[in-house]
Design a protein around this motif. Structure first.
Motif, short mmCIF file in Angstrom:
data_model
loop_
_atom_site.label_atom_id
_atom_site.label_comp_id
_atom_site.label_asym_id
_atom_site.label_seq_id
_atom_site.Cartn_x
_atom_site.Cartn_y
_atom_site.Cartn_z
N GLU A 36 0.83 -1.21 0.00
CA GLU A 36 0.00 0.00 0.00
C GLU A 36 0.87 1.27 0.00
O GLU A 36 1.79 1.40 0.81
N PRO A 37 0.59 2.21 -0.90
CA PRO A 37 1.38 3.46 -0.93
C PRO A 37 0.96 4.42 0.17
O PRO A 37 -0.07 4.23 0.83
N ASP A 38 1.74 5.44 0.36
CA ASP A 38 1.42 6.50 1.33
C ASP A 38 0.36 7.42 0.70
O ASP A 38 0.63 8.09 -0.30
N LEU A 39 -0.81 7.44 1.31
CA LEU A 39 -1.92 8.26 0.80
C LEU A 39 -2.36 9.31 1.82
O LEU A 39 -3.48 9.81 1.75
N VAL A 40 -1.48 9.63 2.74
CA VAL A 40 -1.86 10.53 3.83
C VAL A 40 -2.20 11.93 3.30
O VAL A 40 -3.16 12.55 3.76
N THR A 41 -1.45 12.43 2.37
CA THR A 41 -1.72 13.77 1.82
C THR A 41 -3.10 13.81 1.17
O THR A 41 -3.88 14.76 1.36
N LYS A 42 -3.42 12.77 0.40
CA LYS A 42 -4.74 12.71 -0.24
C LYS A 42 -5.85 12.59 0.80
O LYS A 42 -6.92 13.19 0.67
N LEU A 43 -5.60 11.81 1.86
CA LEU A 43 -6.60 11.65 2.90
C LEU A 43 -6.83 12.97 3.63
O LEU A 43 -7.98 13.33 3.94
N ALA A 44 -5.77 13.70 3.92
CA ALA A 44 -5.91 14.99 4.58
C ALA A 44 -6.79 15.93 3.76
O ALA A 44 -7.68 16.62 4.31
N ALA A 45 -6.58 15.94 2.45
CA ALA A 45 -7.39 16.79 1.59
C ALA A 45 -8.85 16.35 1.59
O ALA A 45 -9.77 17.18 1.63
N ALA A 46 -9.07 15.03 1.56
CA ALA A 46 -10.44 14.51 1.55
C ALA A 46 -11.16 14.84 2.86
O ALA A 46 -12.36 15.18 2.86
N LEU A 47 -10.47 14.75 3.97
CA LEU A 47 -11.07 15.09 5.26
C LEU A 47 -11.43 16.57 5.32
O LEU A 47 -12.51 16.95 5.82
N ARG A 48 -10.55 17.42 4.82
CA ARG A 48 -10.84 18.86 4.81
C ARG A 48 -12.06 19.15 3.95
O ARG A 48 -12.95 19.92 4.34
N THR A 49 -12.12 18.53 2.78
CA THR A 49 -13.25 18.76 1.88
C THR A 49 -14.56 18.32 2.53
O THR A 49 -15.60 18.98 2.39
N ALA A 50 -14.52 17.18 3.25
CA ALA A 50 -15.73 16.65 3.87
C ALA A 50 -16.06 17.33 5.19
O ALA A 50 -17.15 17.13 5.73
N GLY A 51 -15.14 18.11 5.72
CA GLY A 51 -15.35 18.72 7.02
C GLY A 51 -15.38 17.69 8.14
O GLY A 51 -16.06 17.87 9.15
N ALA A 52 -14.64 16.60 7.95
CA ALA A 52 -14.62 15.50 8.92
C ALA A 52 -13.40 15.61 9.83
O ALA A 52 -12.33 16.05 9.42
N SER A 53 -13.58 15.19 11.08
CA SER A 53 -12.50 15.19 12.06
C SER A 53 -11.76 13.86 12.02
O SER A 53 -12.26 12.87 11.48
N ALA A 54 -10.56 13.83 12.62
CA ALA A 54 -9.78 12.59 12.61
C ALA A 54 -9.01 12.43 13.92
O ALA A 54 -8.62 13.40 14.57
N LEU A 55 -8.82 11.16 14.28
CA LEU A 55 -8.04 10.76 15.45
C LEU A 55 -7.13 9.61 15.05
O LEU A 55 -7.59 8.66 14.40
N VAL A 56 -5.87 9.69 15.44
CA VAL A 56 -4.93 8.57 15.29
C VAL A 56 -4.58 8.12 16.70
O VAL A 56 -4.18 8.92 17.54
N ILE A 57 -4.76 6.83 16.97
CA ILE A 57 -4.51 6.31 18.31
C ILE A 57 -3.82 4.94 18.19
O ILE A 57 -4.10 4.18 17.27
N CYS A 58 -2.90 4.66 19.11
CA CYS A 58 -2.17 3.40 19.02
C CYS A 58 -1.69 2.95 20.39
O CYS A 58 -1.61 3.75 21.34
N GLY A 59 -1.38 1.67 20.50
CA GLY A 59 -0.78 1.14 21.70
C GLY A 59 0.65 1.63 21.85
O GLY A 59 1.35 1.83 20.86
N GLU A 60 1.08 1.82 23.10
CA GLU A 60 2.40 2.38 23.33
C GLU A 60 3.53 1.46 22.86
O GLU A 60 4.64 1.91 22.64
N GLN A 61 3.23 0.16 22.68
CA GLN A 61 4.25 -0.78 22.24
C GLN A 61 3.85 -1.44 20.91
O GLN A 61 4.17 -2.60 20.67
N ASP A 62 3.19 -0.68 20.06
CA ASP A 62 2.77 -1.24 18.77
C ASP A 62 3.98 -1.80 18.03
O ASP A 62 4.99 -1.12 17.87
N ASP A 63 3.85 -3.06 17.60
CA ASP A 63 4.96 -3.72 16.90
C ASP A 63 4.70 -3.87 15.41
O ASP A 63 5.40 -4.62 14.73
#
Length: 297
Positions: A218-245
């Motif tokens: 899978e390629p890095d699509l973060v820039t495209k996702l950021a633009a899509a979220l802005r266009t949709a007016g949607a909020s975002a959260l990134v959350i992870c375990g402190e020892q994610d492997d």
């Protein structure tokens, strides 16, 4: 008597339902909002080799917060049928299937809070890129692109050869042998081991192979996702375990920065805070979701 630790077998109020899907019914666990209904649905999407039951410990607390819960098996996973084409299980393809489901939920007047765990995170972001009408997006222990080098990626390479040569049952035997090397494996209840075996062998070989490709390429699509979220007016959260492997905490923090998203780390958790520390996970997720809903029209 000591309470059983959180797991896929944690009892909850959800009922088993079938939702409309492109390849047949999408198997789901559904729990209506308890008490005051906030008019929102949390759509929970599992990761590779996972299932809707991965969210069992979260169901009642989310419902008690006034949010309907729908936890699903992706096509090809456990109780959801899927096609024989491996390409149908890459994130973009599954994202269009999920976007259809989100649209149906939104058409009923519900605001959708979309959460994806691990591979499910790659799928839910693809759904947003396919214009799924979401109020908020939560990426849990999911990265900006393919899995980096490490044990998990190496296991995918090994598993592909076994799947193609010997089938799903043989691949599970290797997976279980690898898990047994962990000293904690002996303490896993027999019924939980059997559940995990059952859902793995009921998943389609094409699905396991196609999702493994998604994790590796899978390629890095973060820039495209950021633009899509802005266009949709949607909020975002990134959350992870402190020892994610799987993906490093640093890479997920960087992804959150690029998305202009909230970021949180769950202590006492590795790659699956939904079962490793559900209370810690909910302590961030629920207040964040409530804030999104109070701000949304």
């Amino acid at each position: 008597m000591t309470a059983a630790p959180p797991s896929q077998l944690t009892s909850n109020r959800a009922g088993r339902v079938d939702l409309p899907g492109r390849y047949g019914p999408i198997a789901a666990l559904r729990a209506p909002a308890a008490g005051t209904d906030l008019g929102a649905t949390a759509l929970l999407v599992p990761g590779y080799t996972g299932s809707k039951e991965d969210f069992a410990p979260l169901v009642d607390p989310i419902s008690d917060a006034g949010i309907e819960v729908l936890a699903v098996d992706l096509p090809g996973q456990y109780e959801s049928p899927g096609p024989d084409q491996e390409a149908a299980y890459r994130p973009a393809a599954l994202g269009t299937v999920l976007a259809d489901l989100v649209a149906k939920i939104a058409a009923d007047g519900r605001r959708v809070l979309l959460l994806g765990h691990s591979y499910g995170g790659l799928v839910v972001r693809a759904a947003v890129l396919a214009h799924a009408p979401v109020t908020g997006l939560t990426l849990m222990d999911s990265g900006p692109a393919e899995l980096p080098p490490g044990d998990r990626r190496s296991a995918l390479d090994t598993g592909e050869a076994i799947l193609r040569e010997h089938g799903v049952e043989a691949a599970h035997q290797v997976l279980e042998s690898r898990a047994a090397e962990d000293p904690g494996w002996a303490e896993v209840p027999v019924d939980l081991k059997e559940f995990k075996r059952t859902r793995f062998v009921r998943s389609t070989a094409a699905g396991l192979l196609g999702m493994a490709d998604g994790l590796r390429y899978e390629p890095d699509l973060v820039t495209k996702l950021a633009a899509a979220l802005r266009t949709a007016g949607a909020s975002a959260l990134v959350i992870c375990g402190e020892q994610d492997d799987a993906w490093s905490v640093a890479s997920q923090r960087d992804m959150a920065d690029r998305l202009d998203a909230d970021f949180a780390v769950v202590t006492g958790a590795k790659h699956s805070p939904n079962t490793e520390n559900p209370d810690g996970l909910l302590g961030t997720v629920l207040p964040t979701w409530r804030a999104w809903l109070s701000d949304a029209p």
